[in-house]
Design a protein around this motif. Structure first.
Motif, short mmCIF file in Angstrom:
data_model
loop_
_atom_site.label_atom_id
_atom_site.label_comp_id
_atom_site.label_asym_id
_atom_site.label_seq_id
_atom_site.Cartn_x
_atom_site.Cartn_y
_atom_site.Cartn_z
N GLN A 37 0.82 -1.21 0.00
CA GLN A 37 0.00 0.00 0.00
C GLN A 37 0.86 1.26 0.00
O GLN A 37 0.39 2.33 -0.33
N GLN A 38 2.11 1.14 0.37
CA GLN A 38 2.98 2.30 0.47
C GLN A 38 3.69 2.60 -0.84
O GLN A 38 4.60 3.42 -0.87
N GLN A 39 3.30 2.00 -1.91
CA GLN A 39 4.02 2.17 -3.17
C GLN A 39 3.99 3.60 -3.68
O GLN A 39 4.82 4.00 -4.47
N TYR A 40 3.05 4.40 -3.23
CA TYR A 40 2.97 5.79 -3.68
C TYR A 40 3.44 6.75 -2.60
O TYR A 40 3.32 7.95 -2.76
N GLY A 41 4.00 6.27 -1.53
CA GLY A 41 4.33 7.14 -0.41
C GLY A 41 5.76 7.58 -0.30
O GLY A 41 6.14 8.19 0.69
N PHE A 42 6.60 7.32 -1.28
CA PHE A 42 8.01 7.64 -1.15
C PHE A 42 8.45 8.84 -1.98
O PHE A 42 9.62 9.12 -2.10
N ALA A 43 7.52 9.55 -2.56
CA ALA A 43 7.87 10.70 -3.40
C ALA A 43 8.27 11.89 -2.54
O ALA A 43 7.92 11.98 -1.36
N ARG A 44 9.00 12.79 -3.15
CA ARG A 44 9.41 14.00 -2.46
C ARG A 44 8.21 14.89 -2.19
O ARG A 44 7.31 15.00 -3.01
N ARG A 45 8.19 15.53 -1.04
CA ARG A 45 7.10 16.43 -0.69
C ARG A 45 7.54 17.87 -0.97
O ARG A 45 8.67 18.25 -0.71
N TYR A 46 6.61 18.67 -1.48
CA TYR A 46 6.90 20.06 -1.76
C TYR A 46 5.91 20.94 -1.01
O TYR A 46 4.75 20.57 -0.83
N SER A 47 6.34 22.13 -0.66
CA SER A 47 5.43 23.07 -0.02
C SER A 47 4.52 23.68 -1.07
O SER A 47 4.80 23.65 -2.27
N ALA A 48 3.43 24.25 -0.62
CA ALA A 48 2.48 24.87 -1.54
C ALA A 48 3.13 26.03 -2.29
O ALA A 48 2.87 26.25 -3.47
N LYS A 49 4.01 26.76 -1.63
CA LYS A 49 4.69 27.89 -2.27
C LYS A 49 5.59 27.39 -3.40
O LYS A 49 5.65 28.00 -4.47
N THR A 50 6.31 26.30 -3.17
CA THR A 50 7.18 25.73 -4.21
C THR A 50 6.35 25.26 -5.40
O THR A 50 6.71 25.51 -6.55
#
Length: 96
Positions: A33-46
């Protein structure tokens, strides 16, 4: 890939979301289930900056204008809803 191990997932390339649901209807604790959970997170401003940069690039490179029919007349776009009409009206660039 993580979820393509045939020993763990029979028919790993088949779309079978039920493999992550237990017999009682709850979600399993499977790591698949975690296959989509490893991407980089970005802030809303970015993300806002990246979107603005992409739109600016498109406007700088392409000639964005209304489509024309076989006689050279502009094809008018009629929005399907009032919300879309409001967005189109706000986004229209008069005098350009």
């Amino acid at each position: 890939a993580m979820t393509h191990d045939e020993r763990v997932y029979p028919a790993p390339f088949a779309f079978m979301p039920e493999r992550f649901i237990k017999e009682d209807g709850t979600l399993s604790d499977d790591l698949g289930q975690q296959q989509y959970g490893f991407a980089r997170r970005y802030s809303a401003k970015t993300l806002q900056f990246r979107l603005l940069r992409m739109i600016t690039s498109v406007l700088a490179v392409f000639d964005v204008k209304k489509a024309v029919d076989e006689f050279g007349r502009e094809i008018d776009v009629t929005p399907r809803s009032k919300k879309v009409a409001a967005l189109v009206q706000r986004a229209s660039c008069k005098g350009i």
